[in-house]
Motif scaffolding. Structure first.
Motif, PDB file in Angstrom:
ATOM      1  N   SER A  92       0.831  -1.207   0.000  1.00  0.00           N
ATOM      2  CA  SER A  92       0.000   0.000   0.000  1.00  0.00           C
ATOM      3  C   SER A  92       0.867   1.258   0.000  1.00  0.00           C
ATOM      4  N   GLY A  93       1.958   1.229   0.743  1.00  0.00           N
ATOM      5  CA  GLY A  93       2.862   2.381   0.755  1.00  0.00           C
ATOM      6  C   GLY A  93       3.428   2.671  -0.627  1.00  0.00           C
ATOM      7  N   CYS A  94       3.770   1.611  -1.350  1.00  0.00           N
ATOM      8  CA  CYS A  94       4.281   1.793  -2.720  1.00  0.00           C
ATOM      9  C   CYS A  94       3.201   2.366  -3.637  1.00  0.00           C
ATOM     10  N   MET A  95       1.971   1.903  -3.472  1.00  0.00           N
ATOM     11  CA  MET A  95       0.886   2.428  -4.307  1.00  0.00           C
ATOM     12  C   MET A  95       0.627   3.905  -4.000  1.00  0.00           C
ATOM     13  N   TRP A  96       0.709   4.285  -2.723  1.00  0.00           N
ATOM     14  CA  TRP A  96       0.559   5.697  -2.368  1.00  0.00           C
ATOM     15  C   TRP A  96       1.682   6.525  -2.971  1.00  0.00           C
ATOM     16  N   LEU A  97       2.909   6.006  -2.917  1.00  0.00           N
ATOM     17  CA  LEU A  97       4.047   6.738  -3.480  1.00  0.00           C
ATOM     18  C   LEU A  97       3.909   6.879  -4.991  1.00  0.00           C
ATOM     19  N   LEU A  98       3.470   5.813  -5.656  1.00  0.00           N
ATOM     20  CA  LEU A  98       3.253   5.874  -7.105  1.00  0.00           C
ATOM     21  C   LEU A  98       2.142   6.868  -7.439  1.00  0.00           C
ATOM     22  N   LEU A  99       1.082   6.863  -6.635  1.00  0.00           N
ATOM     23  CA  LEU A  99      -0.035   7.787  -6.836  1.00  0.00           C
ATOM     24  C   LEU A  99       0.403   9.237  -6.646  1.00  0.00           C
ATOM     25  N   LEU A 100       1.122   9.501  -5.555  1.00  0.00           N
ATOM     26  CA  LEU A 100       1.577  10.870  -5.287  1.00  0.00           C
ATOM     27  C   LEU A 100       2.592  11.330  -6.333  1.00  0.00           C
ATOM     28  N   GLY A 101       3.440  10.421  -6.788  1.00  0.00           N
ATOM     29  CA  GLY A 101       4.380  10.764  -7.845  1.00  0.00           C
ATOM     30  C   GLY A 101       3.673  11.162  -9.122  1.00  0.00           C
ATOM     31  N   GLY A 102       2.597  10.427  -9.470  1.00  0.00           N
ATOM     32  CA  GLY A 102       1.835  10.764 -10.657  1.00  0.00           C
ATOM     33  C   GLY A 102       1.158  12.119 -10.548  1.00  0.00           C
ATOM     34  N   VAL A 103       0.544  12.387  -9.388  1.00  0.00           N
ATOM     35  CA  VAL A 103      -0.140  13.667  -9.202  1.00  0.00           C
ATOM     36  C   VAL A 103       0.856  14.821  -9.188  1.00  0.00           C
ATOM     37  N   ALA A 104       1.966  14.644  -8.451  1.00  0.00           N
ATOM     38  CA  ALA A 104       2.968  15.712  -8.374  1.00  0.00           C
ATOM     39  C   ALA A 104       3.576  15.997  -9.742  1.00  0.00           C
ATOM     40  N   GLY A 105       3.887  14.938 -10.502  1.00  0.00           N
ATOM     41  CA  GLY A 105       4.445  15.138 -11.835  1.00  0.00           C
ATOM     42  C   GLY A 105       3.464  15.817 -12.773  1.00  0.00           C
ATOM     43  N   GLY A 106       2.171  15.494 -12.635  1.00  0.00           N
ATOM     44  CA  GLY A 106       1.164  16.088 -13.499  1.00  0.00           C
ATOM     45  C   GLY A 106       0.947  17.564 -13.248  1.00  0.00           C
ATOM     46  N   PHE A 107       1.106  17.979 -11.992  1.00  0.00           N
ATOM     47  CA  PHE A 107       0.888  19.394 -11.658  1.00  0.00           C
ATOM     48  C   PHE A 107       2.177  20.211 -11.644  1.00  0.00           C
ATOM     49  N   ALA A 108       3.334  19.557 -11.843  1.00  0.00           N
ATOM     50  CA  ALA A 108       4.622  20.244 -11.704  1.00  0.00           C
ATOM     51  C   ALA A 108       4.805  21.342 -12.742  1.00  0.00           C
ATOM     52  N   ASN A 109       5.376  22.454 -12.293  1.00  0.00           N
ATOM     53  CA  ASN A 109       5.724  23.557 -13.190  1.00  0.00           C
ATOM     54  C   ASN A 109       7.228  23.751 -13.311  1.00  0.00           C
ATOM     55  N   ASP A 110       7.975  22.816 -12.755  1.00  0.00           N
ATOM     56  CA  ASP A 110       9.430  22.884 -12.807  1.00  0.00           C
ATOM     57  C   ASP A 110       9.944  21.504 -13.185  1.00  0.00           C
ATOM     58  N   PHE A 111      10.934  21.444 -14.078  1.00  0.00           N
ATOM     59  CA  PHE A 111      11.417  20.144 -14.542  1.00  0.00           C
ATOM     60  C   PHE A 111      12.058  19.344 -13.413  1.00  0.00           C
ATOM     61  N   ALA A 112      12.693  20.027 -12.462  1.00  0.00           N
ATOM     62  CA  ALA A 112      13.307  19.313 -11.337  1.00  0.00           C
ATOM     63  C   ALA A 112      12.251  18.555 -10.539  1.00  0.00           C
TER      64      ALA A 112
END
Length: 510
Positions: A92-112
């Motif tokens: 479950s922790g991995c799924m949360w991390l994958l989920l948060l990574g997807g959301v953060a990457g989708g909303f990111a305004n900086d390449f870093a």
């Protein structure tokens, strides 16, 4: 005071009955599909992403290489995480991390931030991928393991097969950000299923899979993570991968320095793991478990299976890179046409995996894996039969050879992991699964670079540049020689595959 819910394997089996093990397999299959899809789908968004952030194609490619490096190394932490936190919390922790990574990457305004999100997704994907093999070996009877592996493999193959096509539609319709959000529904579904079907502590194996030294509480034994081993594995992996890249684009001195450093780090890693294992054996109730238990390689089947997994990774990922490049730059076909040509091979692969999964319960592992390697090698070697002077035969031959190669992969995929680890004790299965997956991914990363190096070498030997010359017999010759290299790699793996033969008779169906 309310009692906490009982998430033990016994309770879940009693609640869901005989179908429980299949529900458990489906739960982890959904999450694994999400992790695999996130690794392949991003490639279609790289051109748009490089334009949005006004960066070059090479720098934008870091979102792929960063994910792969993180995924490869994090696989080695799976046994410790399962031991320390249990199956449900780890998964479950991995799924949360994958989920948060997807959301953060989708909303990111900086390449870093995009790159950081991709690394987070890679860490989650790496931990998740060994878990299905562990569950198959522990939750299923020996006569069911091949069928379970085939069904799981067929489902997981759909992710990389459909991912790029779906990704292309999303990028055209909604832009590159939609690629990151694509994993969200898969992660949510997987989290919902994990709360119902994944046990909190352990996936108990059948009596046949247990060893006298395994103990019900061993899964929960709290030990410290081997941070020194993890740092050495990370540094060695990065040196190896960057050294191979330098062979293509850098200087001989920088490549030699990085590859030499990788070799030295490997020696240091082996010495450290041996010392850590001895210290753990002297003091079983304290200390650190080694990141990679080298004693597993004392089992011949596991040692030979590890060699096959590494070389198989080279052939699989190398050919996945080389085939589209060959069709576009060698034959001058359009990207959409290439996808159409490869589609039948993907369908055949899914069907083959399901069929061979059932055979794996009755046929010896070394036979199935050897057949697969032979078919894969033959498909590479026969690429030389494609001739520009016979244009009407080009597409039919491409389809036939691609299908033949995918049939070979279908023989290997459901057989290798299960057969290589059947000789391991119950308590060693998590370590074995993480090591096999780590070596396969490391071989894959090295295979892409190896194909690029050999192709550029043969292109130069034939006296033209890959990015400027039009399709010609000389250009095809450079590709043919690279395919012959992959065929030779498969032939080397065949030697190890034949040694997967067990002294015990093959498990039959009950």
């Amino acid at each position: 005071m309310a009692q906490p819910p009982d998430h033990s394997i016994a309770t879940l089996k009693a609640r869901y009955g005989e179908r429980y093990r299949w529900l458990l397999l489906l739960s982890v299959m959904v999450g694994t599909m999400a992790s695999i899809m996130s690794s392949t789908i991003i490639n279609v968004a790289i051109p748009d992403m490089s334009q949005h952030f006004t960066i070059g194609q090479a720098r934008a490619q870091w979102v792929t290489s960063g994910f792969m490096a993180a995924m490869t190394v994090s696989m080695l932490t799976t046994p410790w995480l399962l031991s320390r936190y249990g199956y449900r919390r780890t998964y479950s922790g991995c799924m949360w991390l994958l989920l948060l990574g997807g959301v953060a990457g989708g909303f990111a305004n900086d390449f870093a931030l995009v790159l950081a999100a991709r690394v987070a997704e890679g860490l989650a994907a790496g931990v998740v991928q060994p878990i299905p093999a562990i569950i198959i070996l522990r939750a299923f009877e020996p006569h069911e393991q091949g069928r379970a592996s085939g069904i799981f493999g067929m489902g997981v193959v759909l992710a990389p097969a459909l991912g790029p096509s779906m990704g292309g539609l999303l990028v055209d319709g909604f832009g590159w950000r939609s690629i990151f959000f694509m994993v969200v529904p898969f992660c949510i579904a997987s989290l919902w299923m994990a709360q119902r079907f994944v046990p909190g502590l352990s996936v108990a194996g059948s009596p046949q899979n247990r060893t006298p030294t395994s103990h019900p509480s061993s899964e929960a034994a709290g030990t410290a993570l081997d941070w020194r081993g993890l740092l050495l594995a990370t540094a060695g992996t990065l040196c190896l991968l960057n050294g191979l890249v330098e062979l293509q684009t850098g200087t001989a001195a920088s490549a030699a320095t990085l590859l030499g450093s990788a070799a030295l780090i490997l020696v240091a890693f082996v010495v450290l793991q041996r010392r850590t294992l001895k210290a753990r054996q002297r003091h079983p109730d304290q200390g650190v478990d080694p990141l990679m238990n080298l004693s597993l390689f004392a089992d011949r089947r596991f040692a030979m299976g590890s060699i096959v997994a590494f070389i198989y990774g080279i052939a699989l990922f190398g050919s996945t890179y080389l085939l589209p490049v060959y069709m576009q730059m060698g034959l001058g076909l359009s990207p959409s046409y290439v996808g159409t040509i490869l589609l039948p091979a993907g369908v055949v692969l899914a069907i083959t995996i399901a069929v061979v999964g059932r055979l794996a319960d009755r046929q010896p592992t070394h036979v199935l894996v050897s057949i697969g390697l032979v078919l894969l090698a033959v498909s590479f070697a026969l690429m030389f039969t494609i001739d520009l002077r016979r244009p009407t035969q080009i597409v039919p031959l491409l389809v036939v050879w691609a299908v033949l190669g995918r049939i070979g992969l279908g023989f290997i995929l459901p057989s290798l992991n299960i057969g290589a680890m059947r000789g391991l004790g119950h308590a060693h299965i998590p370590q074995g699964a993480s090591v096999i997956n780590f070596l396969r991914m490391l071989g894959g990363a090295a295979g892409v670079s190896l194909c690029g190096i050999v192709l550029e070498w043969r292109v130069a030997a034939h006296g033209f540049r890959l990015d400027t010359a039009s399709p010609s017999p000389e250009r095809l010759a450079a590709f043919d020689e690279t395919f012959f290299m992959l065929a030779a790699v498969c032939a080397v793996a065949l030697i190890a595959a034949l040694k997967l033969k067990s002294a015990a008779p093959a498990q039959g169906s009950k």
